[in-house]
Enzyme design. Structure first.
Site, short mmCIF file in Angstrom:
data_model
loop_
_atom_site.label_atom_id
_atom_site.label_comp_id
_atom_site.label_asym_id
_atom_site.label_seq_id
_atom_site.Cartn_x
_atom_site.Cartn_y
_atom_site.Cartn_z
N ASN A 89 -28.72 -22.97 4.43
CA ASN A 89 -30.18 -22.79 4.40
C ASN A 89 -30.84 -23.20 5.72
O ASN A 89 -31.92 -22.70 6.04
CB ASN A 89 -30.72 -23.64 3.23
CG ASN A 89 -32.17 -24.04 3.40
OD1 ASN A 89 -33.07 -23.23 3.18
ND2 ASN A 89 -32.41 -25.27 3.84
N SER A 141 -33.58 -13.46 6.18
CA SER A 141 -35.05 -13.34 6.18
C SER A 141 -35.36 -11.85 6.02
O SER A 141 -34.52 -11.02 6.40
CB SER A 141 -35.61 -13.83 7.52
OG SER A 141 -36.96 -13.43 7.69
N TYR A 154 -34.85 -14.79 16.77
CA TYR A 154 -34.83 -15.11 15.33
C TYR A 154 -34.38 -13.89 14.52
O TYR A 154 -33.48 -13.98 13.69
CB TYR A 154 -36.23 -15.56 14.89
CG TYR A 154 -36.33 -15.95 13.43
CD1 TYR A 154 -35.81 -17.17 12.99
CD2 TYR A 154 -36.94 -15.12 12.49
CE1 TYR A 154 -35.90 -17.55 11.66
CE2 TYR A 154 -37.04 -15.50 11.16
CZ TYR A 154 -36.51 -16.71 10.75
OH TYR A 154 -36.61 -17.09 9.43
N LYS A 158 -30.99 -13.48 12.23
CA LYS A 158 -31.09 -13.28 10.78
C LYS A 158 -30.49 -11.92 10.37
O LYS A 158 -29.98 -11.78 9.26
CB LYS A 158 -32.55 -13.39 10.32
CG LYS A 158 -33.11 -14.81 10.46
CD LYS A 158 -32.37 -15.80 9.59
CE LYS A 158 -33.02 -17.17 9.57
NZ LYS A 158 -32.34 -18.11 8.67
N ILE A 187 -42.84 -18.42 3.72
CA ILE A 187 -42.74 -19.53 2.76
C ILE A 187 -43.60 -20.68 3.28
O ILE A 187 -43.61 -20.97 4.49
CB ILE A 187 -41.29 -20.05 2.61
CG1 ILE A 187 -40.28 -18.90 2.58
CG2 ILE A 187 -41.15 -20.92 1.35
CD1 ILE A 187 -38.83 -19.36 2.81
P1 NAD Z 1 -37.84 -26.16 7.62
O1 NAD Z 1 -38.10 -26.21 9.08
O2 NAD Z 1 -38.78 -26.78 6.68
O3 NAD Z 1 -36.38 -26.77 7.31
C1 NAD Z 1 -35.26 -26.51 8.12
C2 NAD Z 1 -34.32 -27.70 8.04
O4 NAD Z 1 -33.17 -27.42 8.86
C3 NAD Z 1 -34.94 -28.99 8.57
O5 NAD Z 1 -34.75 -30.06 7.65
C4 NAD Z 1 -34.20 -29.23 9.87
O6 NAD Z 1 -34.06 -30.63 10.19
C5 NAD Z 1 -32.86 -28.56 9.60
N1 NAD Z 1 -32.21 -28.19 10.86
C6 NAD Z 1 -32.73 -27.41 11.85
N2 NAD Z 1 -31.88 -27.34 12.88
C7 NAD Z 1 -30.79 -28.07 12.55
C8 NAD Z 1 -29.57 -28.39 13.20
N3 NAD Z 1 -29.29 -27.95 14.44
N4 NAD Z 1 -28.67 -29.16 12.56
C9 NAD Z 1 -28.94 -29.65 11.32
N5 NAD Z 1 -30.08 -29.39 10.65
C10 NAD Z 1 -30.99 -28.61 11.25
O7 NAD Z 1 -37.64 -24.62 7.31
P2 NAD Z 1 -37.69 -23.80 5.93
O8 NAD Z 1 -38.89 -22.95 5.97
O9 NAD Z 1 -37.40 -24.66 4.77
O10 NAD Z 1 -36.46 -22.80 6.21
C11 NAD Z 1 -35.31 -22.72 5.41
C12 NAD Z 1 -34.64 -21.39 5.73
O11 NAD Z 1 -35.50 -20.33 5.33
C13 NAD Z 1 -34.37 -21.18 7.23
O12 NAD Z 1 -33.10 -20.57 7.41
C14 NAD Z 1 -35.46 -20.20 7.64
O13 NAD Z 1 -35.11 -19.43 8.76
C15 NAD Z 1 -35.60 -19.37 6.38
N6 NAD Z 1 -36.87 -18.65 6.25
C16 NAD Z 1 -38.04 -19.34 6.31
C17 NAD Z 1 -39.25 -18.64 6.19
C18 NAD Z 1 -40.58 -19.35 6.25
O14 NAD Z 1 -41.62 -18.67 6.30
N7 NAD Z 1 -40.63 -20.67 6.20
C19 NAD Z 1 -39.23 -17.25 5.98
C20 NAD Z 1 -37.99 -16.59 5.91
C21 NAD Z 1 -36.80 -17.31 6.04
#
Ligand code: NAD
Length: 254
Positions: A89, A141, A154, A158, A187
């Site tokens: 994730n 995504s 990005y 993805k 999200i």
């Molecule tokens: P977020 O930034 O809240 O959480 C991401 C987590 O990943 C964080 O806890 C961070 O510390 C950890 N992380 C990042 N880089 C890291 C590394 N090098 N090593 C270890 N941990 C690491 O993001 P989120 O919105 O919860 O995203 C979760 C997933 O959903 C991601 O893959 C993101 O790309 C995807 N996503 C998010 C959205 C959105 O709008 N938020 C939309 C589509 C997809």
């Protein structure tokens, strides 16, 4: 209790979707290993989960490091006796067109969003096979399927996650390992909100504006994505393999 007796690894477990997912999986009986770079996030999540009676451990580290990815799987097997579910994730979102993307942004996007999955899946599949099967859920995504504007690193990472998932889904279905990806639209998490802050916008107001663009009436809350991931990780989705599941509230990519 769909995950009673199951062991799950969740990367990025201290983030927006990650926390919601760890609460869900532990609440339904799983023992969860969280892999995240945020020590503080892991510690506060552990308190929450333990207070709710759940079983969780964490290993702090950087998913860009192959040795860390391999250690996450090895320590999960050592501590919990095996692995049934792997949720890749964690993700980062470098912003910009190709002309605004440095070498470092490009490589970091691919290392965190894609290559960590390669290391983790390669390490986790043998112990899953040893348990007779398992489930892997990768986070892509909608922008991996229909690229949005000005996020070339990005969207590329993805998009590769979507192909990677389909390849593994075909190769490992005969082992009883189902590999699927979730492809969310926006999200309401720190990833999205920090982008608004960086642009000098009030995140609450910006999210309220964004909600108007979604046919279902609001962008996803982390729990709404965690529910889909948990479904894909559970035996309820036992005939779904090698798929990319779009979760968009019916919002198209502009
Ligand atoms: P977020 O930034 O809240 O959480 C991401 C987590 O990943 C964080 O806890 C961070 O510390 C950890 N992380 C990042 N880089 C890291 C590394 N090098 N090593 C270890 N941990 C690491 O993001 P989120 O919105 O919860 O995203 C979760 C997933 O959903 C991601 O893959 C993101 O790309 C995807 N996503 C998010 C959205 C959105 O709008 N938020 C939309 C589509 C997809």
């Amino acid at each position: 209790m769909r995950f009673s007796g199951k062991v799950a690894i969740v990367t990025g477990g201290a983030g927006g979707v990650g926390k919601a997912l760890v609460r869900k999986l532990t609440g339904e009986g799983a023992a969860v290993m969280v892999a995240d770079v945020s020590a503080e996030g892991c510690q506060s999540l552990t308190k929450d989960i333990e207070a709710a009676g759940g079983a969780m451990k964490f290993i702090v580290g950087d998913l860009r490091e192959k040795t860390y990815c391999e250690r996450v799987v090895a320590e999960t097997v050592e501590h919990f006796g095996g692995v049934d579910v792997l949720v890749n994730n964690a993700g980062i979102i470098p912003r910009g067109t190709i002309l605004e993307t440095s070498d470092d942004m490009w490589h970091t996007a691919l290392d965190v969003n894609l290559t960590a999955m390669f290391y983790l899946c390669r390490a986790a599949i043998p112990p899953m096979k040893a348990r007779g099967g398992g489930a892997i859920v990768n986070t892509s995504s909608v922008w991996g399927v229909y690229p949005g504007p000005q996020h070339v690193a990005y969207c590329t990472s993805k998009g590769a996650v979507a192909s990677f998932t389909k390849s593994l889904g075909r190769d490992h279905a005969p082992d009883g390992i189902r590999v699927n990806a979730v492809c969310p639209h926006e999200i309401n998490t720190p990833m999205l909100r920090s982008g608004f802050e960086r642009r000098g916008l009030d995140p609450d107001q910006a999210v309220a504006e964004l909600n108007k663009t979604v046919p279902l009436g609001h962008i996803a809350e982390p729990e709404e994505i965690a529910d889909v991931i948990a479904f894909l990780a559970s035996s309820e989705s036992r005939y779904i393999a090698g798929e990319t599941v779009e979760v968009t509230g019916a919002k198209p990519v502009a």
